[in-house]
Design an enzyme around this catalytic site. Structure first.
Site, short mmCIF file in Angstrom:
data_model
loop_
_atom_site.label_atom_id
_atom_site.label_comp_id
_atom_site.label_asym_id
_atom_site.label_seq_id
_atom_site.Cartn_x
_atom_site.Cartn_y
_atom_site.Cartn_z
N HIS A 195 90.16 -66.15 47.05
CA HIS A 195 89.40 -66.65 45.89
C HIS A 195 90.30 -67.32 44.85
O HIS A 195 89.80 -67.81 43.83
CB HIS A 195 88.63 -65.51 45.22
CG HIS A 195 87.55 -64.92 46.08
ND1 HIS A 195 86.58 -65.68 46.68
CD2 HIS A 195 87.31 -63.63 46.45
CE1 HIS A 195 85.77 -64.90 47.38
NE2 HIS A 195 86.20 -63.65 47.27
N HIS A 219 82.78 -62.86 51.84
CA HIS A 219 82.63 -63.82 50.75
C HIS A 219 83.29 -65.15 51.11
O HIS A 219 84.33 -65.17 51.77
CB HIS A 219 83.26 -63.29 49.46
CG HIS A 219 82.74 -61.96 49.03
ND1 HIS A 219 83.36 -60.77 49.39
CD2 HIS A 219 81.66 -61.62 48.29
CE1 HIS A 219 82.68 -59.76 48.87
NE2 HIS A 219 81.65 -60.25 48.20
N ASP A 274 85.17 -56.83 55.14
CA ASP A 274 84.01 -56.47 54.31
C ASP A 274 82.70 -57.00 54.86
O ASP A 274 81.64 -56.74 54.30
CB ASP A 274 84.21 -56.93 52.86
CG ASP A 274 84.75 -58.33 52.73
OD1 ASP A 274 84.99 -58.99 53.76
OD2 ASP A 274 84.94 -58.78 51.58
#
Length: 342
Positions: A158, A195, A282
């Site tokens: 990120h 993500h 995740d």
């Protein structure tokens, strides 16, 4: 397969982040390293300490303005009367052009996308050793290893060239990829985290020398919200070199593997000679973030499919948070990757 990590990566210990406006304990805890080390050892991996590689590889991806900020912001913040114990922004610019703020508060807002990446006295050194683990794994592959695992913590995907976010400060996957590019390799990055790797996409979005591919929960209702949509294909020289595969919430093994097949076809069409896998665990059905529903055996199947590309591969740890199966999920992935084709 060798595993690279340094004990200094444990010292970063963020205490909180905001979730839906409420203060919550930060889930990116040092204990993740202990669970992941156990998972790597169970897969038969040898643990190695990386060397201190200095700033050269990091600075090949991140701006000097940003690196100076990361190195010095905690000390500057701690001099503010009444400031929090961790650097957490309370203002963000609507546009990051023009003037650069002189104040610590203004610079925190400029360089930090959200509240999930608080900076403490130990953050910078942990982030550097995390990045050096990725560089060391890339060096192992450049030296002839077919694959190497970088146990990167804090994670990185990120982080943009000059912005931290989502638990990430230095973009370890991008740093590994750039290190391979510098050596003349043609590189693809495959991100299989829950993500979207918005920072990785942002770093390479205008470039044609690195293909970025990401499978992730559909951001229309999931972090990072503003990036990761299917119509984001790159820009300028990079148009057509970014490929996003957003998945419906709770997608399980079969749906994930179906999307992965499309991702692997795109990578094969790019004809790389090295691969960086941004490994998020995740996507697991029992992960605290609960976005996708990949099973533990599913991670072995995912790894086998990726290994089927037959590319020298740097596996860089991204997400995957504290749950009973975290170690087992890594073991399944590394074992599946190593056993592919046998």
């Amino acid at each position: 397969m060798k595993t690279f990590y340094a004990d200094e990566q444990k010292t970063h210990d963020p205490k909180m982040f905001l979730s839906s406006g409420a203060a919550q304990p930060n889930p990116e805890k040092p204990e993740r390293i202990e669970r992941l080390v156990a998972g790597a050892k169970a897969a038969g991996s040898e643990i190695h300490r990386p060397r201190n590689h200095g700033l050269k590889s990091i600075a090949a991806v991140h701006t000097p303005e940003y690196l100076e900020f990361l190195q010095n912001i905690f000390l500057r913040w701690s001099r503010i009367e009444g400031a929090s114990n961790e650097v957490i922004p309370n203002i963000h610019p609507l546009a990051r052009t023009g003037s650069y703020p002189a104040s610590a508060v203004g610079q925190a807002g400029y360089h930090m996308a959200d509240t999930a990446c608080p900076i403490s006295a130990d953050t910078w050194i942990s982030a550097c050793w995390s990045a050096w683990s990725a560089v060391e794994a890339a060096d192992a592959v450049l030296s002839g290893d077919r694959s190497a695992y970088a146990l990167c913590r804090p994670p990185g995907h990120h982080a943009f060239a000059d912005v931290a976010g989502g638990f990430c400060f230095l973009n370890n996957s991008a740093i590994a990829a750039q290190h391979l590019v510098k050596d003349g390799r043609r590189v693809a990055i495959l991100d299989v985290d829950l993500h979207h790797g918005n920072g990785t996409q942002g770093i390479f979005y205008g470039r044609a020398d690195v293909l970025t591919v990401s499978l992730h929960a559909d951001p229309v209702r999931f972090y990072p919200f503003f990036w990761g949509h299917a119509d984001e294909r790159g820009e300028g020289l990079g148009l057509g070199y970014n490929y996003n595969l957003p998945l419906p919430r709770k997608t399980g093994d079969d749906g994930f593997l179906q999307a992965l097949s499309a991702a692997l076809r795109r990578i094969e069409a790019y004809a790389p000679d090295a691969l960086v896998v941004a490994l998020g665990l995740d996507a697991y059905e029992g992960d605290p973030f609960g976005g996708l529903s990949v099973s533990t055996p599913g991670f072995a199947r995912i790894a086998q499919a990726i290994a089927g590309l037959g590319l020298p591969s740097v596996i860089v740890q991204e997400g995957g948070y504290l749950c009973d199966a975290l170690s087992d999920n890594l073991t399944a992935f590394l074992t599946g990757f190593g056993n592919a084709g046998r």
